[in-house]
Motif scaffolding. Structure first.
Motif, PDB file in Angstrom:
ATOM      1  N   PRO A  52       0.810  -1.222   0.000  1.00 32.27           N
ATOM      2  CA  PRO A  52       0.000   0.000   0.000  1.00 32.27           C
ATOM      3  C   PRO A  52       0.848   1.278   0.000  1.00 32.27           C
ATOM      4  CG  PRO A  52      -0.919  -1.583   1.523  1.00 32.27           C
ATOM      5  CD  PRO A  52       0.393  -2.158   1.061  1.00 32.27           C
ATOM      6  N   PHE A  53       1.987   1.250   0.703  1.00 30.01           N
ATOM      7  CA  PHE A  53       2.873   2.422   0.700  1.00 30.01           C
ATOM      8  C   PHE A  53       3.349   2.730  -0.718  1.00 30.01           C
ATOM      9  CE2 PHE A  53       7.023   4.393   0.685  1.00 30.01           C
ATOM     10  CZ  PHE A  53       6.894   5.434   1.592  1.00 30.01           C
ATOM     11  N   LEU A  54       3.863   1.713  -1.405  1.00 29.71           N
ATOM     12  CA  LEU A  54       4.397   1.927  -2.751  1.00 29.71           C
ATOM     13  C   LEU A  54       3.308   2.325  -3.740  1.00 29.71           C
ATOM     14  CD1 LEU A  54       6.910  -1.060  -3.012  1.00 29.71           C
ATOM     15  CD2 LEU A  54       7.451   1.365  -2.660  1.00 29.71           C
ATOM     16  N   LEU A  55       2.147   1.686  -3.626  1.00 29.75           N
ATOM     17  CA  LEU A  55       1.044   2.025  -4.519  1.00 29.75           C
ATOM     18  C   LEU A  55       0.596   3.464  -4.305  1.00 29.75           C
ATOM     19  CD1 LEU A  55      -0.979   1.169  -6.683  1.00 29.75           C
ATOM     20  CD2 LEU A  55      -2.448   0.281  -4.849  1.00 29.75           C
ATOM     21  N   THR A  56       0.467   3.861  -3.053  1.00 25.89           N
ATOM     22  CA  THR A  56       0.081   5.238  -2.741  1.00 25.89           C
ATOM     23  C   THR A  56       1.135   6.217  -3.225  1.00 25.89           C
ATOM     24  OG1 THR A  56      -1.138   4.471  -0.788  1.00 25.89           O
ATOM     25  CG2 THR A  56      -0.586   6.813  -0.879  1.00 25.89           C
ATOM     26  N   GLN A  57       2.387   5.876  -3.024  1.00 25.51           N
ATOM     27  CA  GLN A  57       3.503   6.726  -3.452  1.00 25.51           C
ATOM     28  C   GLN A  57       3.444   7.013  -4.947  1.00 25.51           C
ATOM     29  OE1 GLN A  57       7.542   4.973  -3.624  1.00 25.51           O
ATOM     30  NE2 GLN A  57       8.102   6.515  -2.089  1.00 25.51           N
ATOM     31  N   LYS A  58       3.031   6.022  -5.730  1.00 26.52           N
ATOM     32  CA  LYS A  58       3.030   6.155  -7.178  1.00 26.52           C
ATOM     33  C   LYS A  58       1.719   6.732  -7.719  1.00 26.52           C
ATOM     34  CE  LYS A  58       6.177   2.240  -7.254  1.00 26.52           C
ATOM     35  NZ  LYS A  58       7.386   3.043  -7.458  1.00 26.52           N
ATOM     36  N   ILE A  59       0.624   6.556  -6.973  1.00 33.16           N
ATOM     37  CA  ILE A  59      -0.669   7.106  -7.387  1.00 33.16           C
ATOM     38  C   ILE A  59      -0.822   8.556  -6.935  1.00 33.16           C
ATOM     39  CG2 ILE A  59      -3.161   6.957  -6.974  1.00 33.16           C
ATOM     40  CD1 ILE A  59      -2.183   4.921  -8.994  1.00 33.16           C
ATOM     41  N   PHE A  60      -0.195   8.910  -5.827  1.00 33.20           N
ATOM     42  CA  PHE A  60      -0.350  10.245  -5.235  1.00 33.20           C
ATOM     43  C   PHE A  60      -0.081  11.371  -6.235  1.00 33.20           C
ATOM     44  CE2 PHE A  60       0.479  13.802  -2.385  1.00 33.20           C
ATOM     45  CZ  PHE A  60      -0.455  13.605  -1.381  1.00 33.20           C
ATOM     46  N   PRO A  61       0.979  11.294  -7.049  1.00 33.40           N
ATOM     47  CA  PRO A  61       1.222  12.380  -8.012  1.00 33.40           C
ATOM     48  C   PRO A  61       0.098  12.550  -9.028  1.00 33.40           C
ATOM     49  CG  PRO A  61       3.210  11.076  -7.704  1.00 33.40           C
ATOM     50  CD  PRO A  61       2.101  10.330  -7.027  1.00 33.40           C
ATOM     51  N   LEU A  62      -0.596  11.464  -9.371  1.00 30.55           N
ATOM     52  CA  LEU A  62      -1.715  11.561 -10.308  1.00 30.55           C
ATOM     53  C   LEU A  62      -2.878  12.328  -9.685  1.00 30.55           C
ATOM     54  CD1 LEU A  62      -1.787   7.960 -11.862  1.00 30.55           C
ATOM     55  CD2 LEU A  62      -0.716  10.034 -12.767  1.00 30.55           C
ATOM     56  N   MET A  63      -2.993  12.249  -8.366  1.00 27.04           N
ATOM     57  CA  MET A  63      -4.022  13.017  -7.665  1.00 27.04           C
ATOM     58  C   MET A  63      -3.602  14.473  -7.512  1.00 27.04           C
ATOM     59  SD  MET A  63      -5.224  10.376  -4.666  1.00 27.04           S
ATOM     60  CE  MET A  63      -6.260   8.972  -5.041  1.00 27.04           C
ATOM     61  N   ARG A  64      -2.350  14.665  -7.127  1.00 28.22           N
ATOM     62  CA  ARG A  64      -1.894  16.032  -6.865  1.00 28.22           C
ATOM     63  C   ARG A  64      -1.916  16.885  -8.128  1.00 28.22           C
ATOM     64  NH1 ARG A  64       3.072  16.354  -2.936  1.00 28.22           N
ATOM     65  NH2 ARG A  64       4.178  15.482  -4.708  1.00 28.22           N
TER      66      ARG A  64
END
Length: 236
Positions: free
Chosen positions: A120-132
């Motif tokens: 979940p950490f890695l997935l969030t890390q990589k998805i977060f920029p798409l949200m920001r």
């Protein structure tokens, strides 16, 4: 344009129910799971209800699988509105550690952390920029009351440790919001009658997803960096 939601562990239990509920609310739901072919019956059932769901392969224990998944999401959609980190394992009973912390093996902790925390950490890390880049996002980490430091705990050490660490993942990413309309929260669904929770659990799946859906659809200015059950704060 439809909002995009990713739900991990979407082939059964809370993940399947969350996927259906979000699709009913108008989301295109990317149903992430290790073996999409084995979930064809569930996928067909949702599509027969005219729900917009897309099965996708994702193994949270593999960084390559996470990278491939995110690249496909980026290529096919370009943005993500909601990420529900629901997938998790509870394997303490396999080495007898379900009953006593004195029996918990390092390999059990490591395997559990890989899926429940690191993935979940890695997935969030990589998805977060798409949200920001869109200035909007809702991230829901499905945690557990078994993670609470404020409550005496015993047994199932690997699972408890992994979920307590997942709460820190929430805390860390919540601090990265920096003014964008992004909310990152942990949710405890309670003890739910799923394959993991067992038939004697005191909550239905419908009750279990209530707080997940609440956190996934928070309005602008909603809470960020908290721990909740059914939309109510829980002590960490």
């Amino acid at each position: 344009m439809k909002k995009i939601a990713i739900v991990t562990g979407a082939n059964r239990g809370l993940g399947l129910a969350t996927s259906e509920a979000l699709a009913q609310r108008g989301f295109k739901v990317l149903m992430a799971m290790r073996n999409p072919d084995k979930a064809q019956k569930q996928i067909n059932s949702l599509k027969m209800k005219d729900l917009d769901v897309v099965p996708m392969k994702l193994d949270l224990a593999s960084e390559k699988s996470i990278n491939d998944f995110v690249e496909q999401v980026r290529r096919d959609y370009g943005f993500v509105d909601v990420l529900v980190n629901n997938a998790g394992i509870l394997i303490d009973s396999e080495d007898g550690g379900n009953g006593s912390v004195l029996k918990t093996k390092a390999a059990t902790i490591q395997k559990t952390f890989t899926t429940n925390t690191v993935g979940p950490f890695l997935l969030t890390q990589k998805i977060f920029p798409l949200m920001r880049q869109e200035g909007y996002g809702r991230i829901v980490n499905v945690s557990s009351g078994m993670a609470q430091l404020s409550t005496p705990q015993s047994a199932s050490a690997a699972y408890r440790l992994s979920k307590t660490a997942l709460n820190m993942v929430t805390n860390l990413f919540a601090s990265e919001v920096q003014g964008a309309d992004i909310c990152v929260n942990s949710v405890s669904p309670g003890w739910v009658r799923t394959d993991m929770g067992g038939p004697n659990a005191d909550r239905s799946i419908e009750q279990g997803i209530k707080g997940i859906l609440w956190a996934a659809t928070l309005p602008k200015g909603g809470p960020n960096g908290g721990f909740y059950r059914d939309g109510e704060p829980l002590p960490w």
